[in-house]
Every structure is written in structure tokens, then in C-alpha cells.
Enzyme design. Sequence first.
Site, PDB file in Angstrom:
ATOM      1  N   ARG A 129     -67.436  33.531  66.249  1.00 19.03           N
ATOM      2  CA  ARG A 129     -66.391  34.170  65.444  1.00 19.03           C
ATOM      3  C   ARG A 129     -64.995  33.768  65.905  1.00 19.03           C
ATOM      4  O   ARG A 129     -64.128  33.454  65.084  1.00 19.03           O
ATOM      5  CB  ARG A 129     -66.539  35.694  65.478  1.00 19.03           C
ATOM      6  CG  ARG A 129     -67.754  36.200  64.720  1.00 19.03           C
ATOM      7  CD  ARG A 129     -67.880  37.697  64.814  1.00 19.03           C
ATOM      8  NE  ARG A 129     -67.960  38.105  66.211  1.00 19.03           N
ATOM      9  CZ  ARG A 129     -67.673  39.322  66.665  1.00 19.03           C
ATOM     10  NH1 ARG A 129     -67.274  40.261  65.855  1.00 19.03           N
ATOM     11  NH2 ARG A 129     -67.786  39.599  67.938  1.00 19.03           N
ATOM     12  N   ASN A 166     -70.152  39.233  62.453  1.00 19.16           N
ATOM     13  CA  ASN A 166     -71.562  39.165  62.802  1.00 19.16           C
ATOM     14  C   ASN A 166     -72.353  40.034  61.831  1.00 19.16           C
ATOM     15  O   ASN A 166     -71.876  41.094  61.412  1.00 19.16           O
ATOM     16  CB  ASN A 166     -71.802  39.683  64.218  1.00 19.16           C
ATOM     17  CG  ASN A 166     -71.370  38.701  65.284  1.00 19.16           C
ATOM     18  OD1 ASN A 166     -71.250  37.504  65.039  1.00 19.16           O
ATOM     19  ND2 ASN A 166     -71.142  39.202  66.479  1.00 19.16           N
TER      20      ASN A 166
END
Length: 91
Positions: free
Chosen positions: A19, A37
Site C-alpha cells: 500500500r 487491504n
Amino acid sequence: MAKRVQATIIGRVQGVFFRVTTQKQATTLGLKGFVRNLTDGSVSLEAEGEEELLNQLLRWCHEGPSGARVDEVKVNWITPLNQESEFSIKT
């Protein structure tokens, strides 16, 4: 003309800074949107900007950061929202 892409990245993509590095990559490209996520262990992103820049981000997503293992990237082109002012990490 702005486009928007939704992508799901499948593989070993959590716990490897996917990320954070996606956010850096998207910000460098001047894209807006978010990455997060998912509970199944994959990573989801939505990004908006020029098509060529979005394609650059998608090519990067096929590799990801070191430590990641990308098995599949599912891509869906969707209608631009023009709502975000930056590329963020959602929890």
C-alpha cells in the site's frame, strides 16, 4: 480526459509495504484515488487520471515492491468520480 481504474492485486501483497509503495508510485504519477487491504489477503486500489499514467501504475502493480509476489491483477475500468484530491491509504 480522466479515466478511473479499479484493480485487485492477488498474491503475497500484504505485509510487504504494497500500500505504501503504491501510494508513492501513484502520487509520483499525479494520480488520485486510494489503496486498501482486503480481508481475503489481496489489495484493492482505485486510481483516476490520464489513461497512460494509469497504465503505468497497473504495470507497476504486476511487480509490486520487493518482497511481494503478485499472482494476478484484476482490472476494471469504471466511471471517473472526480472526488479525491490525493492518493490515500484506506484502512
